[in-house]
Scaffold this motif. Structure first.
Motif, PDB file in Angstrom:
ATOM      1  N   PHE A  50       3.171  -1.646   9.910  1.00 38.88           N
ATOM      2  CA  PHE A  50       3.661  -0.230   9.574  1.00 38.88           C
ATOM      3  C   PHE A  50       2.705   0.402   8.441  1.00 38.88           C
ATOM      4  O   PHE A  50       2.301  -0.028   7.801  1.00 38.88           O
ATOM      5  CB  PHE A  50       5.258  -0.308   9.246  1.00 38.88           C
ATOM      6  CG  PHE A  50       5.584  -1.096   7.867  1.00 38.88           C
ATOM      7  CD1 PHE A  50       5.448  -0.379   6.613  1.00 38.88           C
ATOM      8  CD2 PHE A  50       5.606  -2.653   7.803  1.00 38.88           C
ATOM      9  CE1 PHE A  50       5.918  -0.930   5.417  1.00 38.88           C
ATOM     10  CE2 PHE A  50       5.961  -3.177   6.605  1.00 38.88           C
ATOM     11  CZ  PHE A  50       5.955  -2.563   5.401  1.00 38.88           C
ATOM     12  N   ARG A  51       2.903   2.033   8.765  1.00 34.21           N
ATOM     13  CA  ARG A  51       2.101   2.349   7.844  1.00 34.21           C
ATOM     14  C   ARG A  51       3.194   3.371   6.939  1.00 34.21           C
ATOM     15  O   ARG A  51       4.230   4.065   7.179  1.00 34.21           O
ATOM     16  CB  ARG A  51       1.148   3.681   8.493  1.00 34.21           C
ATOM     17  CG  ARG A  51      -0.043   2.920   9.155  1.00 34.21           C
ATOM     18  CD  ARG A  51      -0.685   3.781  10.170  1.00 34.21           C
ATOM     19  NE  ARG A  51       0.348   4.421  11.203  1.00 34.21           N
ATOM     20  CZ  ARG A  51       0.497   3.743  12.435  1.00 34.21           C
ATOM     21  NH1 ARG A  51       0.006   2.457  12.538  1.00 34.21           N
ATOM     22  NH2 ARG A  51       1.213   4.268  13.396  1.00 34.21           N
ATOM     23  N   LEU A  52       2.703   3.418   5.402  1.00 32.48           N
ATOM     24  CA  LEU A  52       3.065   4.395   4.411  1.00 32.48           C
ATOM     25  C   LEU A  52       2.694   5.550   4.177  1.00 32.48           C
ATOM     26  O   LEU A  52       1.256   5.492   3.910  1.00 32.48           O
ATOM     27  CB  LEU A  52       3.572   3.594   3.241  1.00 32.48           C
ATOM     28  CG  LEU A  52       4.416   2.296   3.257  1.00 32.48           C
ATOM     29  CD1 LEU A  52       4.611   1.922   1.970  1.00 32.48           C
ATOM     30  CD2 LEU A  52       5.986   2.726   3.947  1.00 32.48           C
ATOM     31  N   GLU A  53       3.137   6.685   4.026  1.00 33.17           N
ATOM     32  CA  GLU A  53       2.625   7.977   3.666  1.00 33.17           C
ATOM     33  C   GLU A  53       2.752   8.265   2.163  1.00 33.17           C
ATOM     34  O   GLU A  53       2.162   8.930   1.553  1.00 33.17           O
ATOM     35  CB  GLU A  53       3.068   9.192   4.552  1.00 33.17           C
ATOM     36  CG  GLU A  53       2.499  10.360   4.191  1.00 33.17           C
ATOM     37  CD  GLU A  53       3.003  11.547   5.160  1.00 33.17           C
ATOM     38  OE1 GLU A  53       2.228  12.298   5.728  1.00 33.17           O
ATOM     39  OE2 GLU A  53       4.309  11.773   4.915  1.00 33.17           O
ATOM     40  N   GLY A  54       3.948   7.658   1.721  1.00 30.36           N
ATOM     41  CA  GLY A  54       4.257   7.783   0.348  1.00 30.36           C
ATOM     42  C   GLY A  54       5.195   6.794  -0.120  1.00 30.36           C
ATOM     43  O   GLY A  54       5.950   6.285   0.590  1.00 30.36           O
ATOM     44  N   MET A  55       5.322   6.867  -1.625  1.00 30.76           N
ATOM     45  CA  MET A  55       6.380   6.221  -2.294  1.00 30.76           C
ATOM     46  C   MET A  55       6.632   6.700  -3.440  1.00 30.76           C
ATOM     47  O   MET A  55       5.926   7.337  -4.110  1.00 30.76           O
ATOM     48  CB  MET A  55       5.982   4.631  -2.527  1.00 30.76           C
ATOM     49  CG  MET A  55       7.032   3.630  -3.184  1.00 30.76           C
ATOM     50  SD  MET A  55       6.238   2.118  -3.270  1.00 30.76           S
ATOM     51  CE  MET A  55       7.180   1.059  -4.423  1.00 30.76           C
ATOM     52  N   SER A  56       8.161   6.846  -3.808  1.00 33.39           N
ATOM     53  CA  SER A  56       8.630   7.351  -5.091  1.00 33.39           C
ATOM     54  C   SER A  56       9.539   6.539  -5.694  1.00 33.39           C
ATOM     55  O   SER A  56      10.254   5.933  -5.167  1.00 33.39           O
ATOM     56  CB  SER A  56       9.402   8.653  -4.594  1.00 33.39           C
ATOM     57  OG  SER A  56       8.372   9.474  -3.968  1.00 33.39           O
ATOM     58  N   ALA A  57       9.739   6.721  -7.242  1.00 28.12           N
ATOM     59  CA  ALA A  57      10.745   6.196  -7.829  1.00 28.12           C
ATOM     60  C   ALA A  57      12.035   7.171  -7.983  1.00 28.12           C
ATOM     61  O   ALA A  57      11.672   8.287  -7.971  1.00 28.12           O
ATOM     62  CB  ALA A  57      10.195   5.708  -9.165  1.00 28.12           C
ATOM     63  N   VAL A  58      13.224   6.722  -7.696  1.00 27.01           N
ATOM     64  CA  VAL A  58      14.396   7.395  -7.463  1.00 27.01           C
ATOM     65  C   VAL A  58      15.062   7.460  -8.882  1.00 27.01           C
ATOM     66  O   VAL A  58      15.195   6.191  -9.509  1.00 27.01           O
ATOM     67  CB  VAL A  58      15.141   7.001  -6.493  1.00 27.01           C
ATOM     68  CG1 VAL A  58      16.518   7.827  -6.392  1.00 27.01           C
ATOM     69  CG2 VAL A  58      14.431   7.023  -5.347  1.00 27.01           C
TER      70      VAL A  58
END
Length: 466
Positions: A50-58
């Motif tokens: 699987f491929r990720l485009e982005g990740m963020s802390a909530v």
């Protein structure tokens, strides 16, 4: 005459480069940091990609702060070790977890990849954590395969999260990362990262006091030395040097009372009280001192002046230069053999390893090893000589009697520093090209572990170092 002129021109060039201010990342001031590691995927996920485009802390109020991805594509067949998934600066405060932007997922079938449909909204991993000013948090994610594949056709990544526990002191390994402004604390046996300590700009050499459980770090970008408490994994004190010093590497005397700093920018060695980090004396040496080595008796220190092609020998009682020894071009660093009666000197610009008598300071042998020296370590148990050269992507191993290469280990990337774990009988290798530290078994030359760290790792040291 032509050779001398060329060396002089080369020295002027590198002196000019060193005088120019380097573009270094500023130290943390108002924000904190997070480092997110992903454990290896389970065997049942071998067919998944699987491929990720982005990740963020909530954040606690639901707003998000993006972090930098280090891995965009995650495959079940990736190497079975922890990977640095993401990192970034975060404003202080409470956080609820992490959200992910997925661009694609597929399962490998007998006739090719089978695309999985994606969940409509950004999947989130709930994991409350807090960010404090000037501090870093390490979070480890474990991928949950069965929870991520919904009905066998839909994909929404699901992770379990935790903060690693503290290490037993004897298992601690440390690596500095110059462009990340960090010292990473890892388990020297498993390679797992347990904490990250933010430092000043461009941390370089580290010297370890195993009794006080303290690490001293040369903060090259800020002309300072910082002390890290290994129990609390935090910077506890800081000593300021002179502007322009650019301390590169450190050495602690055997009585653990005095710290010596090789200051590349000012061609000096600072004598520093280890308890207070106050400079008590300053000694002028040759041009471009890169590294410093203290003999086992604590009587002499050897300063390797890369630009002037000399070694400055310091008397540690009088704190004065007692001799200046001419070498091949670009002496970079040195190490003693097991009995201490031979000093091996690796050069950046010469193709020869110099073998010196440290008492008479005479050259007893020149050994052809090739140019571009980068790292050198002598195993005090076997006297085997480990060295790395620029552009080779390997470690060459030399016999101490015949001085012939007897073995090698392919790293695939240039090594900048070595350390030997006396308890595990392993060689730890810093690989800046892959931002990692690799642990190599001295017997069999197999890879025991690999640890991904911050950008541009420079130095590695550990408890129980041989």
């Amino acid at each position: 005459m032509k050779r001398l002129s060329a060396l002089f021109a080369l020295s002027l060039f590198f002196s000019a480069c060193q005088a120019m201010p380097s573009l270094v990342k500023p130290r943390l001031e108002e924000n904190g940091q997070v480092f997110v590691y992903l454990t290896s995927l389970s065997q049942e996920a071998d067919r998944l990609t699987f491929r990720l485009e982005g990740m963020s802390a909530v954040r606690g109020d639901g707003t998000t702060v993006p972090v930098s991805l280090h891995i965009a594509e995650i495959r079940g067949k990736d190497p079975k070790r922890d990977r640095l998934l993401a990192s970034g600066e975060l404003p202080p405060g409470q956080y609820l977890g992490f959200s992910f932007r997925v661009t694609g997922a597929a399962l490998q079938g007998e006739e090719g990849d089978i695309a999985l449909s994606l969940a409509g909204e950004k999947p989130m991993t709930s994991f409350p954590f807090a960010i404090a000013r000037k501090k870093a948090v390490v979070v480890t994610l474990t991928f949950r395969y069965r929870e991520s594949i919904q009905g066998g056709i839909r994909f929404a990544p699901s992770f379990a999260a935790e903060v690693p526990g503290k290490l037993t002191t004897g298992l601690i390994g440390l690596v500095s990362s110059r462009k990340a402004n960090t010292v990473t604390v890892f388990d020297k046996i498993t390679g797992k990262v347990v904490s990250v300590v933010p430092t000043g700009s461009s941390p370089a050499g580290i010297s370890l006091d195993p009794v006080l459980r303290r690490a001293y770090v040369a903060v090259s970008g800020e002309d300072a030395v910082e002390a890290i408490d290994l129990l609390g994994t935090d910077v506890i004190s800081r000593g300021q040097l002179v502007i322009g010093d650019r301390p590169e590497e450190l050495a602690l005397t055997p009585d653990r009372k005095t710290l010596l700093s090789a200051n590349t920018g000012s061609n000096t060695v600072s004598v520093i009280d280890a308890a207070s980090l106050v400079e008590t004396r300053r000694i002028q040496v040759g041009n471009g001192p890169q590294s410093i080595l203290v003999d086992r008796a604590g009587r002499r220190a050897y300063v390797f002046n890369t630009l002037s092609g000399t070694i400055s020998v310091l008397d540690l009682v009088t704190l004065a230069v007692i001799a200046t020894v001419a070498t091949e071009a670009g002496p970079l660093r040195g190490d003693f053999n097991r009995s201490g009666n031979r000093l091996y000197v690796l050069h950046r610009y010469s193709s020869y390893l110099g073998v010196f008598d440290p008492m008479t300071l005479s050259l007893v042998r020149r050994v052809y090893v090739g140019s571009g020296g980068m790292a050198l370590k002598v195993d005090p148990r076997t006297d085997l000589i480990y060295l790395a050269r620029r552009g080779t992507g390997e470690i060459a191993i030399y016999d101490p009697f015949s001085f012939l290469p007897v073995d090698s280990y392919r790293t695939g990337s240039d090594a900048s520093n070595f350390s030997i774990d006396g308890e595990g009988n392993n060689l730890l290798v810093v690989l800046p090209g892959t931002n990692s530290v690799r642990t190599v078994r001295l017997v069999g030359k197999g890879t025991a572990s690999e640890t991904e760290v911050g950008e541009d790792p420079y130095w590695v040291t550990l408890m129980g170092e041989r």
